[in-house]
Write a protein that holds these residues in place. Structure first.
Motif, PDB file in Angstrom:
ATOM      1  N   ARG A 134       0.829  -1.209   0.000  1.00 50.21           N
ATOM      2  CA  ARG A 134       0.000   0.000   0.000  1.00 50.21           C
ATOM      3  C   ARG A 134       0.862   1.258   0.000  1.00 50.21           C
ATOM      4  O   ARG A 134       1.664   1.465   0.898  1.00 50.21           O
ATOM      5  N   ILE A 135       0.644   2.090  -1.006  1.00 46.59           N
ATOM      6  CA  ILE A 135       1.345   3.376  -1.049  1.00 46.59           C
ATOM      7  C   ILE A 135       1.057   4.179   0.217  1.00 46.59           C
ATOM      8  O   ILE A 135       1.927   4.865   0.758  1.00 46.59           O
ATOM      9  N   GLU A 136      -0.140   4.052   0.715  1.00 47.51           N
ATOM     10  CA  GLU A 136      -0.539   4.773   1.925  1.00 47.51           C
ATOM     11  C   GLU A 136       0.444   4.532   3.084  1.00 47.51           C
ATOM     12  O   GLU A 136       0.664   5.400   3.926  1.00 47.51           O
ATOM     13  N   ASP A 137       1.028   3.340   3.129  1.00 47.70           N
ATOM     14  CA  ASP A 137       1.949   2.996   4.223  1.00 47.70           C
ATOM     15  C   ASP A 137       3.273   3.747   4.143  1.00 47.70           C
ATOM     16  O   ASP A 137       4.013   3.791   5.126  1.00 47.70           O
ATOM     17  N   VAL A 138       3.628   4.242   2.974  1.00 49.58           N
ATOM     18  CA  VAL A 138       4.993   4.743   2.795  1.00 49.58           C
ATOM     19  C   VAL A 138       5.034   6.225   2.411  1.00 49.58           C
ATOM     20  O   VAL A 138       6.016   6.711   1.890  1.00 49.58           O
ATOM     21  N   LEU A 139       3.963   6.945   2.687  1.00 46.41           N
ATOM     22  CA  LEU A 139       3.930   8.349   2.286  1.00 46.41           C
ATOM     23  C   LEU A 139       4.799   9.195   3.211  1.00 46.41           C
ATOM     24  O   LEU A 139       4.977   8.881   4.381  1.00 46.41           O
ATOM     25  N   ASP A 183      -1.059  11.571   7.514  1.00 51.37           N
ATOM     26  CA  ASP A 183      -2.405  10.995   7.528  1.00 51.37           C
ATOM     27  C   ASP A 183      -3.473  12.038   7.236  1.00 51.37           C
ATOM     28  O   ASP A 183      -4.535  11.717   6.709  1.00 51.37           O
TER      29      ASP A 183
ATOM     30  N   LEU B 200       7.451  -0.657   1.068  1.00 45.12           N
ATOM     31  CA  LEU B 200       6.101  -1.100   0.686  1.00 45.12           C
ATOM     32  C   LEU B 200       5.898  -2.554   1.068  1.00 45.12           C
ATOM     33  O   LEU B 200       4.914  -2.928   1.714  1.00 45.12           O
ATOM     34  N   ARG B 264       4.100   4.736  11.563  1.00 50.78           N
ATOM     35  CA  ARG B 264       3.881   3.441  10.896  1.00 50.78           C
ATOM     36  C   ARG B 264       3.927   2.309  11.920  1.00 50.78           C
ATOM     37  O   ARG B 264       3.091   1.399  11.897  1.00 50.78           O
TER      38      ARG B 264
END
Lengths: 477, 547
Positions: A134-139, A183, B200, B264
């Motif tokens: 998920r790109i969302e995880d690495v923004l 976020d 990722l 994260r």
């Protein structure tokens, strides 16, 4: 040597100071900026949030709505971050913060349907199917390119996984709320999406066998098609397993042991969401044959392609794309950078639009993203698209492809106040973006932006910033 | 961030490092430490007290304690006894770097398969205590900085396995382990040449594995309760090791430094209800909301201003201060990190996090100067980490019955500016430090002449790699370039000191800048040494000067 190259690259993306004689958009009640030391550093988050005036009015401007024509001397009224009124005869309530739009052109905020900005990872290329990533995880929220894109009127990005994989990762749709934690930049109402890719990038990634590396399947377009079919067949089986489990749970009688749930598989979860129409597919493609192949797979498994990305040969199969209800997101005139991009023509966007395809023009590049309005103008010049159609290609049509057209993409009552204010006609070569608003808040204002000279001086004093802000243009296309 | 790479210590042990104090004696037995100022940490300060050590434990501590007849008496007038420091953010290598996979990926082969079937750095069943071989030099460097126990954990990977708390004594044996496992360690480094290679993939892999562990626990419980008629669940030691983690019984130590990493880690922990302790948290002040309610091991290896999140944001503000002021303001904020977390009510331990052990106390002093109360700082070095490691009853303060790990300073208490560590007791064993030699000892006479081209072989974790070095030497400084399959890069920070050579270079890989640091010893036309390869771990190299 190395440093000066970096500097040149960065300066190339900087904002030029407004010429002194140009009339400037002024705010009657500009939000007070914290004076003195950085409140940024004391704040737990990232910085002072641009204040959201309860009522903001952009007055006396030429308003290009992208949905219902252009209003020559109009007003946009913004209430609590939403567009409350738009037209030639809007009464501005007392107490509203006024942005004087005299001589200015107002457009919807620009939406880039293909970006790799902000991501601390683009391609998990070790496997050809990585639907679980998920790109969302690495923004990351602080790349300077975000600011530069704001300076080009961009408000929304579709941040995609790269094109190394048949099925890449899950996308992130963001609003460029520069200065907020990451976020808070996610576009809350946007449906989830995913990147697919066809052709050479997929075929060639990790292709040649090297010491310590296994050649990756698939190595041909045949293999790509087979892999898609195989994965969706597995997804159907997985979906059936879960349905069976849910049914067994419902039918459970007292005293009977709970059924054992199937093993959760994050990759197949994402594919099932596609099958159920809950996840939008953005399919990287070039050649007409592979475009037809992907449309065929989608039909076979009963889902829709939200956007074909690049789609440089889309004009050859525009009717088929339109019939499948797929969108097309293309470059204005970027071509011939590789074999599969040889048949591209600058009339592509306009030709597809003429046949009923929802067409957008994207950047795939942090640099090009700053001037997407000029890219849209090319659809008029080459393909004869109407002015409004061309504007839609970087606003409303992109919103449709991302499934956010009810929330943004045009200047209509009830939509988010995502707005760009230009110094002149947005398609005129000398026009610049003066202000960019997201949800009615000013995230870019040329009056408070540092000048080119100031930015250069700071960089020279500070050396190279440590951001993962490499220009995303290049090999990824 | 300058990272201390303990692994290269042995190789240049004859160079700079002889400058450090050395123990002149190490012996166990019964000791009476008298006339000392005693910082018990948990029970106040005894201005002039006695501490009795017997069989590795503190037998008694107080202002008036009878001195046992068999005790060796040490008069510590003018000195202070404090509990030994416990470093839960240690980066000491738990064992030698794994040998390069032999003939990595012959025809058809991928990365060398691990016995677990998982990529290196991704085996939850891997336990440091099973292969405990930290270098004596690393342990000594820590001890001489007042650190008496370190948490050893794998330093790379996503699911790094289980850590062990060990005393910093010489000739460490497995039997000396204080506690193992202490925690399951997580991080964000990708695997080499196999899935998950990028951030990722790492996060997806971690989530998938944690879901797998949840299910594994469920199936195992059912099977244990009544195996009749049930298919036997496939045995998987990795998932087996994660079951207590997903049930919140075993702590999760997550290496996360900057704001986004912390967020994260907190998100993953929230999704799986892990018992989370973030290790690193150098930008904790930016993510207080994510850290709330959880203990944190804060590294005092402060990042530089341009390494901090938001650098570009500050650059893009017209009305901001000039860059010099922005830098100093950022520096203040960075050093204020621990204070900010403490003010937010977050329990914290302090640790090295890649810092050279000798720099730990000086940097803790900076954190104190930035607002962390000194008593909280002392607790954060002693009793808090003891508690976090599950050893609060045995370590971390000077109380009767606890393990005799202590540090003796002269010229002030442990955190005082002028204080100097003079003696350390680990498990009741005395390590006396000699007085520090004069600063800047001669390091081997005139610098070696290394200018010219060198053929270098790097034994990287991915296998041997051939490189060409071209040095231009000017006195003690080196410039030049390094050419390899990773491209041609410039040599930065090159230095020659005696026969020791060091340099760094930055390569671009997958959109990331990775700084490689090299330390070599020259012997005529040959050189050998060690390298740290950023996220790729460490390596050894040999080089030969081209004629």
């Amino acid at each position: 040597m190395k440093r000066s190259l970096v500097l040149t690259a960065m300066v190339g993306g900087l904002v030029l100071p407004a010429a002194a004689q140009q009339p400037t958009a002024t705010r009657a009640a500009a939000p007070a900026r914290p004076a003195g030391e950085w409140s940024y550093l004391d704040a737990p988050l990232t910085g002072p949030v641009p204040s959201a005036g309860k009522l903001v009015a952009i007055t006396n401007a030429t308003i290009m709505t992208a949905s219902h024509g252009t209003i020559p001397k109009g007003t946009v009224l913004i209430r609590d971050g939403k567009i409350a009124a738009v037209g030639a005869n809007v009464t501005v309530p007392a107490g509203a913060e006024i942005i004087d739009g005299t001589g200015r052109w107002v457009t919807p905020g620009i939406i880039d349907a293909h970006s790799h900005s902000m991501a601390e990872g683009i391609n998990e290329g070790t496997q050809s199917v990585t639907a679980e990533v998920r790109i969302e995880d690495v923004l990351r929220q602080d790349g300077i390119s975000i600011y530069r894109q704001l300076a080009g009127g961009v408000t929304v990005l579709n941040i995609l996984h790269g094109s190394a994989n048949t099925i890449g990762g899950q996308n992130a749709t963001v609003k460029l709320r520069w200065g907020l934690p990451v976020d808070s930049m996610l576009f809350a109402g946007a449906p989830p999406g995913i990147k697919f890719a066809l052709g050479e990038n997929v075929r060639q990634t990790n292709g040649p066998q090297m010491p310590g590396r296994q050649a990756r399947y698939p190595r041909s377009r045949m293999g790509v098609e087979e892999l898609l079919r195989e994965r969706f067949t597995s997804a159907r089986e997985y979906q059936a397993e879960w349905k069976q489990y849910e049914a067994a749970r419902k039918a459970l009688k007292k005293g009977q042991p709970e059924p054992i749930p199937p093993a959760r598989d994050l990759e197949l979860d994402a594919l099932v969401e596609i099958l159920e129409g809950k996840r939008l597919v953005h399919g990287h493609s070039y050649r007409s044959d592979e475009i037809l192949m992907l449309l065929g797979i989608a039909k076979e498994f009963g889902f829709r392609i939200a956007s074909l990305q690049h789609v440089l040969e889309g004009y050859k199969v525009a009717d088929e794309i339109a019939a499948a209800g797929a969108g097309a997101s293309t470059f204005a005139d970027s071509w011939a950078y590789k074999m599969e991009a040889f048949d591209a023509i600058p009339h592509n966007a306009a030709l597809m639009a003429e046949r009923g395809v929802t067409v957008s023009i994207n950047s795939d590049s942090d640099e090009r993203a700053r001037r997407l309005y000029q890219e849209a103008a090319k659809a008029m010049k080459y393909g004869g698209a109407s002015e409004e159609e061309a504007l839609r290609m970087i606003t409303l049509n992109a919103a449709k492809q991302l499934g956010v057209e009810k929330l943004t993409g045009s200047i209509d009552i009830g939509k988010d106040a995502d707005i760009a204010i230009f110094s002149g006609h947005p398609f005129a070569p000398a026009s610049r973006v003066e202000m960019t608003l997201i949800d009615g808040r000013t995230f870019f204002d040329r009056n408070t932006a540092p000048t080119l000279q100031q930015m250069i001086e700071r960089m020279q004093r500070r050396g190279r910033p440590n951001t993962t802000d490499a220009d995303a243009e290049g090999g990824a296309r | 961030m300058r990272r201390f790479a303990p692994g290269w210590l042995p190789a240049i042990g004859l160079g700079l490092w002889t400058a450090a104090p050395t123990p002149v004696a190490a012996q166990a037995g019964t000791w009476a430490l008298t006339n000392a100022r005693i910082q018990t940490v948990t029970q106040g300060i005894i201005e002039k007290g006695i501490l009795i050590i017997r069989n590795g434990l503190i037998e008694a501590v107080g202002a008036t304690v009878p001195i046992p007849p068999d005790a060796r008496v040490l008069d510590l007038s003018g000195r202070t006894i404090s509990p030994g420091i416990i470093d839960l953010a240690s980066t000491i290598a738990s064992g030698p770097a794994p040998a390069a996979p032999a003939a990595a990926g012959g025809p058809g082969g991928g990365a060398a398969p691990q016995p677990s079937g998982r990529p290196a750095g991704y085996d939850p069943a891997a336990a440091v205590a099973d292969e405990l071989r930290p270098s004596a030099a690393d342990l000594k460097a820590a001890r001489e900085a007042g650190i008496t126990a370190v948490l050893l954990s794998a330093q790379r990977g996503g699911i790094r396995g289980q850590s062990a708390l060990v005393p910093t004594r010489d000739s460490l044996e497995r039997a000396d382990v204080v506690r193992a496992p202490v925690a399951m360690h997580f991080g964000f480094q990708g695997a080499q040449g196999t899935y998950p290679a990028t951030l990722l993939g790492v996060i997806a892999y971690e989530r998938q594995t944690l879901y797998d562990a949840q299910r594994y626990g469920l199936l195992a419980d059912r099977y244990r309760a009544n195996p009749r008629g049930l298919e036997r669940p496939a045995f998987d030691p990795g998932l087996e090791a994660l079951v207590p983690v997903v049930r919140g019984a075993m702590p999760t130590f997550f290496a996360a430094s900057n704001e986004n990493e912390i967020r994260r880690a907190a998100k993953i922990a929230g999704e799986f209800r892990l018992k989370l302790t973030v290790v690193g948290a150098t930008e904790g002040w930016r993510a207080v909301d994510a850290l709330k309610g959880r203990p944190v091991v804060v590294s005092v290896n402060f990042p530089g201003p341009t390494e901090s999140t938001g650098w570009a944001y500050r650059l893009a503000r017209k009305d901001g201060p000039d860059s010099t002021r922005a830098d100093s303001a950022t520096k203040v904020a960075i050093e204020r990190n621990a204070a900010a977390l403490h003010r937010a009510g977050i329990p914290l331990a302090l640790g090295t996090g890649g810092l050279r052990p000798a720099e730990l106390i000086p940097n803790v002093r900076k954190a104190v100067a930035a607002g962390l109360p000194a008593d909280v700082a002392l607790q954060a070095l002693t009793i808090r980490p003891a508690e976090l490691a599950g050893m609060g009853q045995a370590l971390g303060s000077l109380e009767a019955g606890k393990i005799a790990n202590l540090v003796i300073t002269e010229k002030g208490d442990l955190l005082a500016d002028s204080a100097r560590v003079r003696e350390v007791f680990v498990d009741g064993i005395r390590y006396e430090l000699s007085a520090p030699p004069p600063a800047r000892p001669a390091s081997g006479g005139t610098p070696a002449q290394v200018g010219g081209a060198w053929a270098m072989t790097l034994q990287s974790p991915q296998g041997p790699m051939e490189l060409t070095l071209t040095f231009q030497q000017s006195g003690a400084s080196l410039a030049g370039s390094m050419a390899s399959m990773m491209g041609n890069t410039a040599i930065d920070e090159g230095q020659v000191a005696g026969q020791s050579v060091s340099w760094a270079t930055t390569i671009q890989m997958g959109g990331q800048s990775i700084t490689l640091n090299f330390q070599g010893q020259v012997e005529g036309t040959r050189m050998r040494g060690n390298a740290t390869l950023g996220t790729f771990g460490s390596a050894t190299f040999t080089a030969e000067k081209k004629p």
